[in-house]
Write a protein that holds these residues in place. Sequence first.
Motif, mmCIF file in Angstrom:
data_model
loop_
_atom_site.group_PDB
_atom_site.id
_atom_site.type_symbol
_atom_site.label_atom_id
_atom_site.label_comp_id
_atom_site.label_asym_id
_atom_site.label_seq_id
_atom_site.Cartn_x
_atom_site.Cartn_y
_atom_site.Cartn_z
ATOM 1 N N ALA A 76 0.848 -1.198 0.000
ATOM 2 C CA ALA A 76 0.000 0.000 0.000
ATOM 3 C C ALA A 76 0.887 1.251 0.000
ATOM 4 O O ALA A 76 0.590 2.232 -0.691
ATOM 5 N N LEU A 77 1.980 1.212 0.744
ATOM 6 C CA LEU A 77 2.920 2.324 0.764
ATOM 7 C C LEU A 77 3.555 2.512 -0.612
ATOM 8 O O LEU A 77 3.706 3.644 -1.091
ATOM 9 N N VAL A 78 3.910 1.422 -1.258
ATOM 10 C CA VAL A 78 4.498 1.492 -2.593
ATOM 11 C C VAL A 78 3.509 2.117 -3.573
ATOM 12 O O VAL A 78 3.859 3.008 -4.355
ATOM 13 N N LEU A 79 2.257 1.679 -3.525
ATOM 14 C CA LEU A 79 1.238 2.248 -4.394
ATOM 15 C C LEU A 79 1.047 3.741 -4.111
ATOM 16 O O LEU A 79 0.950 4.556 -5.040
ATOM 17 N N LEU A 80 1.012 4.109 -2.849
ATOM 18 C CA LEU A 80 0.896 5.512 -2.472
ATOM 19 C C LEU A 80 2.054 6.322 -3.048
ATOM 20 O O LEU A 80 1.853 7.395 -3.615
ATOM 21 N N GLN A 81 3.267 5.807 -2.935
ATOM 22 C CA GLN A 81 4.432 6.542 -3.436
ATOM 23 C C GLN A 81 4.412 6.672 -4.949
ATOM 24 O O GLN A 81 4.842 7.701 -5.495
ATOM 25 N N LEU A 82 3.910 5.672 -5.638
ATOM 26 C CA LEU A 82 3.780 5.782 -7.091
ATOM 27 C C LEU A 82 2.778 6.875 -7.466
ATOM 28 O O LEU A 82 3.013 7.661 -8.388
ATOM 29 N N CYS A 83 1.667 6.937 -6.737
ATOM 30 C CA CYS A 83 0.669 7.988 -6.975
ATOM 31 C C CYS A 83 1.253 9.362 -6.654
ATOM 32 O O CYS A 83 1.063 10.322 -7.420
ATOM 33 N N LEU A 84 1.965 9.464 -5.546
ATOM 34 C CA LEU A 84 2.573 10.739 -5.171
ATOM 35 C C LEU A 84 3.647 11.161 -6.173
ATOM 36 O O LEU A 84 3.792 12.355 -6.465
ATOM 37 N N ALA A 85 4.388 10.198 -6.709
ATOM 38 C CA ALA A 85 5.393 10.512 -7.730
ATOM 39 C C ALA A 85 4.713 11.107 -8.958
ATOM 40 O O ALA A 85 5.208 12.084 -9.541
ATOM 41 N N GLY A 86 3.582 10.548 -9.344
ATOM 42 C CA GLY A 86 2.833 11.104 -10.461
ATOM 43 C C GLY A 86 2.380 12.521 -10.183
ATOM 44 O O GLY A 86 2.459 13.402 -11.051
ATOM 45 N N MET A 87 1.919 12.768 -8.965
ATOM 46 C CA MET A 87 1.506 14.116 -8.594
ATOM 47 C C MET A 87 2.697 15.079 -8.579
ATOM 48 O O MET A 87 2.570 16.247 -8.969
ATOM 49 N N ASN A 88 3.853 14.583 -8.143
ATOM 50 C CA ASN A 88 5.056 15.420 -8.140
ATOM 51 C C ASN A 88 5.463 15.784 -9.562
ATOM 52 O O ASN A 88 5.861 16.921 -9.829
ATOM 53 N N MET A 89 5.363 14.837 -10.485
ATOM 54 C CA MET A 89 5.698 15.132 -11.879
ATOM 55 C C MET A 89 4.720 16.164 -12.450
ATOM 56 O O MET A 89 5.125 17.071 -13.173
ATOM 57 N N ARG A 90 3.451 16.028 -12.101
ATOM 58 C CA ARG A 90 2.440 16.999 -12.553
ATOM 59 C C ARG A 90 2.744 18.379 -11.982
ATOM 60 O O ARG A 90 2.673 19.388 -12.680
ATOM 61 N N GLY A 91 3.094 18.433 -10.701
ATOM 62 C CA GLY A 91 3.428 19.706 -10.066
ATOM 63 C C GLY A 91 4.656 20.350 -10.688
ATOM 64 O O GLY A 91 4.702 21.561 -10.901
ATOM 65 N N SER A 92 5.652 19.539 -11.013
ATOM 66 C CA SER A 92 6.853 20.054 -11.663
ATOM 67 C C SER A 92 6.509 20.636 -13.024
ATOM 68 O O SER A 92 6.980 21.718 -13.400
ATOM 69 N N TYR A 93 5.655 19.936 -13.769
ATOM 70 C CA TYR A 93 5.230 20.408 -15.085
ATOM 71 C C TYR A 93 4.485 21.738 -14.972
ATOM 72 O O TYR A 93 4.741 22.677 -15.703
ATOM 73 N N LYS A 94 3.582 21.823 -13.993
ATOM 74 C CA LYS A 94 2.804 23.055 -13.820
ATOM 75 C C LYS A 94 3.702 24.199 -13.347
ATOM 76 O O LYS A 94 3.503 25.348 -13.734
ATOM 77 N N ASN A 95 4.691 23.906 -12.512
ATOM 78 C CA ASN A 95 5.632 24.917 -12.073
ATOM 79 C C ASN A 95 6.421 25.462 -13.268
ATOM 80 O O ASN A 95 6.644 26.661 -13.380
ATOM 81 N N ARG A 96 6.794 24.592 -14.167
ATOM 82 C CA ARG A 96 7.538 24.993 -15.364
ATOM 83 C C ARG A 96 6.651 25.834 -16.282
ATOM 84 O O ARG A 96 7.083 26.854 -16.800
ATOM 85 N N GLN A 97 5.400 25.429 -16.462
ATOM 86 C CA GLN A 97 4.463 26.189 -17.297
ATOM 87 C C GLN A 97 4.248 27.593 -16.769
ATOM 88 O O GLN A 97 4.248 28.557 -17.508
ATOM 89 N N ARG A 98 4.063 27.705 -15.473
ATOM 90 C CA ARG A 98 3.780 29.003 -14.854
ATOM 91 C C ARG A 98 4.958 29.947 -15.023
ATOM 92 O O ARG A 98 4.783 31.127 -15.253
ATOM 93 N N SER A 99 6.195 29.439 -14.935
ATOM 94 C CA SER A 99 7.356 30.313 -15.039
ATOM 95 C C SER A 99 7.680 30.680 -16.483
ATOM 96 O O SER A 99 8.310 31.686 -16.737
ATOM 97 N N ASP A 100 7.235 29.848 -17.452
ATOM 98 C CA ASP A 100 7.523 30.136 -18.853
ATOM 99 C C ASP A 100 6.568 31.188 -19.409
ATOM 100 O O ASP A 100 6.908 31.890 -20.334
ATOM 101 N N GLY A 101 5.365 31.245 -18.890
ATOM 102 C CA GLY A 101 4.344 32.112 -19.461
ATOM 103 C C GLY A 101 4.139 33.334 -18.733
ATOM 104 O O GLY A 101 4.429 34.311 -18.407
#
Length: 69
Positions: free
Chosen positions: A44-69
């Motif tokens: 369950a912890l492994v699954l949680l970390q995989l989900c959180l990793a996906g959210m972290n990648m999404r957050g990184s992408y959105k952080n990059r978008q916000r700074s470019d525009g």
Amino acid sequence: MLVTVLAAWLVGSRDRRRRKVGFWVFLASNALWIAWGLPAGAYALVLLQLCLAGMNMRGSYKNRQRSDG
């Protein structure tokens, strides 16, 4: 756990570079939790970390978008 706390502190920064580093530190934290959780049978912890990793990648992408525009 300390890596996770450090990542949260970095992501909460107003500085774009620190936030960017924070997302990478969060991904490292996810990998460390997974490396601990698999041999411990904490699936369950492994699954949680995989989900959180996906959210972290999404957050990184959105952080990059916000700074470019």
